[in-house]
Design a protein around this motif. Sequence first.
Motif, PDB file in Angstrom:
ATOM      1  N   ILE A 158       0.282 -25.267  -0.456  1.00  0.00           N
ATOM      2  CA  ILE A 158      -0.630 -26.108  -1.238  1.00  0.00           C
ATOM      3  C   ILE A 158      -0.725 -25.525  -2.651  1.00  0.00           C
ATOM      4  N   THR A 203     -12.923 -37.173   4.343  1.00  0.00           N
ATOM      5  CA  THR A 203     -11.853 -36.479   3.600  1.00  0.00           C
ATOM      6  C   THR A 203     -11.657 -35.063   4.133  1.00  0.00           C
ATOM      7  N   TYR A 207      -8.054 -33.749   5.671  1.00  0.00           N
ATOM      8  CA  TYR A 207      -7.254 -32.742   4.951  1.00  0.00           C
ATOM      9  C   TYR A 207      -7.626 -31.299   5.337  1.00  0.00           C
ATOM     10  N   ASN A 228      -6.211 -29.351  -0.780  1.00  0.00           N
ATOM     11  CA  ASN A 228      -5.144 -30.069  -0.068  1.00  0.00           C
ATOM     12  C   ASN A 228      -5.202 -31.563  -0.404  1.00  0.00           C
ATOM     13  N   TYR A 229      -6.422 -32.113  -0.454  1.00  0.00           N
ATOM     14  CA  TYR A 229      -6.585 -33.526  -0.833  1.00  0.00           C
ATOM     15  C   TYR A 229      -6.117 -33.762  -2.274  1.00  0.00           C
ATOM     16  N   ALA A 231      -3.977 -32.070  -3.986  1.00  0.00           N
ATOM     17  CA  ALA A 231      -2.512 -31.931  -4.089  1.00  0.00           C
ATOM     18  C   ALA A 231      -1.828 -33.227  -3.667  1.00  0.00           C
ATOM     19  N   HIS A 232      -2.339 -33.906  -2.646  1.00  0.00           N
ATOM     20  CA  HIS A 232      -1.734 -35.153  -2.189  1.00  0.00           C
ATOM     21  C   HIS A 232      -2.003 -36.310  -3.182  1.00  0.00           C
ATOM     22  N   ARG A 233      -3.173 -36.294  -3.811  1.00  0.00           N
ATOM     23  CA  ARG A 233      -3.517 -37.420  -4.688  1.00  0.00           C
ATOM     24  C   ARG A 233      -3.188 -37.164  -6.153  1.00  0.00           C
TER      25      ARG A 233
END
Length: 244
Positions: A158, A203, A207, A228-229, A231-233
């Motif tokens: 991450i 959320t 995540y 982590n959230y 990084a994905h968005r």
Amino acid sequence: MPKNILGRARALTQTHKLAIAGTATLGAAALAFTAVPSEAQTPAHEATVASAPVSVGNQPVKTLKVAVTDQMAAAGLKAEAIAAKQKAAQDAVKKQVQQKAQQAQKAQQAAKQRPAQQQAANRSAQRPAAQPVATKTYANNLDGWIRQSLDIMRQNGIPGSYNGLYRNIMRESSGNPSAINNWDINARNGIPSKGLLQVIDPTFRSYHVPGTSWNIYDPVANITAAANYAAHRYGSMDNVNSAY
């Protein structure tokens, strides 16, 4: 006629008398030898074979007495004793040979194992003693929480930096892990934002990073799930500069 015969009988000389007596004696001796049975006629089970004394006139001619069975038994026992001694000697020699062969085999096996044991001992002596890995500890404050989260993030791939995490934490909660937002739209919808990086429950669950607590107020779990959230968005928490 009878008188003439008697006269002739009387006229026999002394020589004629001796000759007649000798002939009679020889005939008696021949009859005596004929009366004695031969060895071929003697039964096999008899223990001894003996011949009766034979005489010519008043003199004994021959006396035979042989213990055949006893002699054969003695000879057989002697042969068995000799064979037993020979077998015992052969067995002793064979046992000695086998013992020496076993000793030689054990010596060869020990010689083969010795180099391997020596090499293992050498490797053990050369190998440095394993040092116990010290468990990394973190301070129970904002700095320690961020640093522990960064280690977990690196283990899980991450992205994020200390500065990016610290900047967003101070904007969202001022560093209070128990912070909760009860006035925004999420609060009105029943899912208020919570923790250092103000994460809502759905959320956080989506995540959550394995190895961290499932308590949304746990500082390390909250920071790691929010990172982590992000990084994905957004590619990284470093790219977040406002509410996200």
